[in-house]
Write an enzyme that holds these catalytic residues in place. Sequence first.
Site, PDB file in Angstrom:
ATOM      1  CB  CYS A 107     -21.671  17.486  13.888  1.00 30.88           C
ATOM      2  SG  CYS A 107     -22.216  19.180  14.187  1.00 30.88           S
ATOM      3  CG  HIS A 156     -18.191  17.882  12.238  1.00 30.69           C
ATOM      4  ND1 HIS A 156     -18.751  18.570  11.179  1.00 30.69           N
ATOM      5  CD2 HIS A 156     -18.371  18.661  13.337  1.00 30.69           C
ATOM      6  CE1 HIS A 156     -19.253  19.703  11.633  1.00 30.69           C
ATOM      7  NE2 HIS A 156     -19.033  19.790  12.924  1.00 30.69           N
ATOM      8  CG  ASN A 180     -19.302  23.623  11.716  1.00 31.04           C
ATOM      9  OD1 ASN A 180     -20.013  22.791  11.146  1.00 31.04           O
ATOM     10  ND2 ASN A 180     -19.007  23.542  12.999  1.00 31.04           N
TER      11      ASN A 180
END
Lengths: 79, 358
Positions: free
Chosen positions: B123, B271, B302
């Site tokens: 991330c 993120h 995600n």
Amino acid sequence: MKKITKKELLEEIKLTLQREEEISLDTELEKMDEWDSLAYISIISLYDRLFDFIITIDKLKESKTIDDLIKLVSNKLDK
Amino acid sequence: MTKSTFKKVKISGITTCVPENFRLLDDEIDILYDGDIKQVDRIKKSIGLNKRHIVKDDTTTSDLCEVAAIKLLEEMNVDKSKIGAIIFVSQTPDYFQPATASYLHGKLALPKECSAFDVNQGCSGYVYGLWLAHMMVETNSCEKVLVLVGDTLSRVVNPLDTNVAALFGDAGTATLVIKSNEEQNSFFSLHTNGLKFDTIIQPQGAFRKPTKNIINDEKVFKISDKRLLNNLYMNGAEVFNFSIEEEPKAIKEILKISNKTEKEIDYIIFHQANKYIISNIARRLKFPIEKTPFKTTGKYGNQSSASIPCTICDAINKEVVTKKVKLILSGFGVGLSWATCQLELEKIFCPDVIFYKS
């Protein structure tokens, strides 16, 4: 930040958990379907929004009832 | 803490490729949530999940990055002989060895006068890749650096794991970092908390045998048909706490380092962990939610390391292609690692997200 009462906090917790059934101070957390990791983060977010502090996951895990959850912030409530 | 300031480096192009194939949360009410529609509604409403683009069959991160890179190199008409380095940032490489960057170097027909290496970050990985590229250009080691960042976590999560299966999407991106003739200031700060290395972990598959004396989080070992030790494990509640604790501090810190006020920043691109985390960070910062794009997770999933460039291509590309936009980019997650930068994008090459047909 406006202080809220214990009763108002109970209502906020019910809304946060998106629970249709009634909850009381004695309601056991483990017995609610809604008490999962999503509930953990919802309570963390609620307390951050209302009281401007981040509660630890360990404190949440130690809580057995709704009353225990409220006790975590009892010193911040309107008496 | 690592802090860096660069003065003669800029980003000239960003492209993002996501798989055409997608799944909706509604398709999985029975598989993942035992038909519990109320639970699915809670997840949609609270976390903001809905649709996720994931690869089919054997498609890898490098396949997606390759398509993104070809689009960037061809349409920008880049002189490949000027590319001095190719960096591949991912948690999902093609091989343990060689570096996936080597494979992509060959596929993209880059010159021999070019370094190639992988970086294992998720991330926070996009900011890591930019930071490295900026250092390499600032020191005149390279004139242009190609940064390929992406992940295919759908291939690591167990499709039956209620905690993570519906969360992750796949994507590959390409960013070109080049020397700037005019002064161009950018600022970076990077952090790590290695004591929490097991908060997000794929416990088995590499060389260390997963044991309880090394991995502290006991839940890692609670395996079933819904999660095996070679699947991704994530302690979502811990990640949430970490994010809302550290990210507001990281943003305030980068504003201080770059000597800017919140008003001067057009967007903070976090993120895209999920909508819920971003809205909580924005609220803690008292930063207007309009300036913190948050729709990527609901649209694509995600995307780990690729979520920041994907959000630039998806949410603000009309602006970065026409004018100067002042940004903060901030990635946080697996490591635990968090990395933040403040930089400007001005009239760069940044087409809409492209789709990978398998």
